[in-house]
Design an enzyme around this catalytic site. Structure first.
Site, mmCIF file in Angstrom:
data_model
loop_
_atom_site.group_PDB
_atom_site.id
_atom_site.type_symbol
_atom_site.label_atom_id
_atom_site.label_comp_id
_atom_site.label_asym_id
_atom_site.label_seq_id
_atom_site.Cartn_x
_atom_site.Cartn_y
_atom_site.Cartn_z
ATOM 1 N N GLU A 1 0.518 5.332 0.578
ATOM 2 C CA GLU A 1 -0.369 6.388 1.082
ATOM 3 C C GLU A 1 0.100 7.762 0.629
ATOM 4 O OE1 GLU A 1 -0.790 5.684 5.311
ATOM 5 O OE2 GLU A 1 -1.967 3.872 4.937
ATOM 6 N N GLU B 1 -3.176 -4.475 -2.976
ATOM 7 C CA GLU B 1 -3.704 -5.388 -3.995
ATOM 8 C C GLU B 1 -3.735 -4.736 -5.363
ATOM 9 O OE1 GLU B 1 -4.878 -4.533 -1.074
ATOM 10 O OE2 GLU B 1 -6.537 -5.804 -0.421
ATOM 11 N N CYS C 1 -10.795 -4.115 0.218
ATOM 12 C CA CYS C 1 -11.880 -3.126 0.119
ATOM 13 C C CYS C 1 -12.692 -3.386 -1.157
ATOM 14 C CB CYS C 1 -11.309 -1.714 0.112
ATOM 15 S SG CYS C 1 -10.550 -1.237 -1.440
ATOM 16 N N ASN D 1 0.829 -1.221 0.000
ATOM 17 C CA ASN D 1 0.000 0.000 0.000
ATOM 18 C C ASN D 1 0.858 1.263 0.000
ATOM 19 O OD1 ASN D 1 0.623 -0.839 2.699
ATOM 20 N ND2 ASN D 1 -0.943 0.526 3.500
ATOM 21 N N CYS E 1 -10.897 -2.731 -4.549
ATOM 22 C CA CYS E 1 -9.943 -3.788 -4.933
ATOM 23 C C CYS E 1 -10.688 -5.014 -5.450
ATOM 24 C CB CYS E 1 -9.055 -4.173 -3.755
ATOM 25 S SG CYS E 1 -7.789 -2.927 -3.404
HETATM 26 N N1 THU Z 1 -5.268 -1.251 2.610
HETATM 27 C C1 THU Z 1 -4.747 -2.083 1.665
HETATM 28 O O1 THU Z 1 -3.671 -1.834 1.112
HETATM 29 N N2 THU Z 1 -5.435 -3.202 1.373
HETATM 30 C C2 THU Z 1 -6.558 -3.616 2.024
HETATM 31 O O2 THU Z 1 -7.090 -4.680 1.708
HETATM 32 C C3 THU Z 1 -7.145 -2.779 3.071
HETATM 33 C C4 THU Z 1 -6.533 -1.457 3.266
HETATM 34 C C5 THU Z 1 -4.486 -0.068 2.985
HETATM 35 C C6 THU Z 1 -5.035 1.261 2.569
HETATM 36 C C7 THU Z 1 -4.376 2.175 3.567
HETATM 37 O O3 THU Z 1 -3.070 2.471 3.124
HETATM 38 C C8 THU Z 1 -4.254 1.320 4.820
HETATM 39 O O4 THU Z 1 -4.381 -0.012 4.391
HETATM 40 C C9 THU Z 1 -5.275 1.630 5.882
HETATM 41 O O5 THU Z 1 -6.547 1.560 5.395
#
Ligand code: THU
Length: 159
Positions: A64, A75, A112, A62, A115
């Site tokens: 940010e 994902e 989420c 991930n 995704c």
């Molecule tokens: N996040 C993901 O990368 N994948 C998931 O399946 C759930 C959430 C990330 C997004 C954000 O950077 C952090 O987790 C908190 O929500």
């Protein structure tokens, strides 16, 4: 009116050792991928490993951003990298694992809705089921196809 019920088949494991060798390796790669997470805002590191039909594995983590919606989940980072670099290779299995403030989550982190929608797109593109492994420290789930985690998916403008 008819009342209907949906049910899905999936596997629940209580340890990584119960997985096949190749699935275990994929989860290990997802775990490694967490090191590429850029998550200064949430401190929630997510790693993804996507195995393609020929065995190639693409990692994602991930990313940010100070402008929150500009970030992207692990994902989708993995799926978009795979599609951009190997556009003709079908997706076989996607493994996901997460750590909250440095501690691997006991229960699997579940993807989420966005995704899941992206997973569905590539599943449809290649007309081949995409398996999904959600890994936690205490339990792991394996799903056989995207529709199992996204029932009534939107996949066409046609009815
Ligand atoms: N996040 C993901 O990368 N994948 C998931 O399946 C759930 C959430 C990330 C997004 C954000 O950077 C952090 O987790 C908190 O929500």
């Amino acid at each position: 009116m008819i009342e209907k019920t949906l049910s899905i088949d999936y596997l629940e494991y209580s340890s990584l050792d119960e997985l096949s060798e190749e699935d275990r390796a994929l989860v290990e790669t997802a775990r490694e991928a967490m090191s590429g997470s850029y998550s200064p805002y949430s401190n929630f590191r997510v790693g993804a490993a996507l195995r393609l039909e020929d065995g190639t594995v693409i990692k994602g983590a991930n990313q940010e951003n100070a402008a929150y919606p500009s970030g992207l989940c692990a994902e989708r980072v993995a799926m978009f990298a795979a599609s951009a670099n190997h556009p003709d290779k079908a997706f076989d299995t996607l493994a996901i694992i997460a750590a909250d403030h440095g501690v691997i989550c006991e229960s699997p982190a579940t993807p989420c809705g966005s995704c899941r929608q992206v997973m569905a797109e590539y599943e449809r593109k290649f007309n081949r089921p995409l398996k999904i492994i959600l890994a936690g420290e205490k339990r792991l789930y394996k799903f056989w196809k995207v529709k199992d985690i996204l029932p009534f998916v939107f996949d066409s403008l046609k009815v």
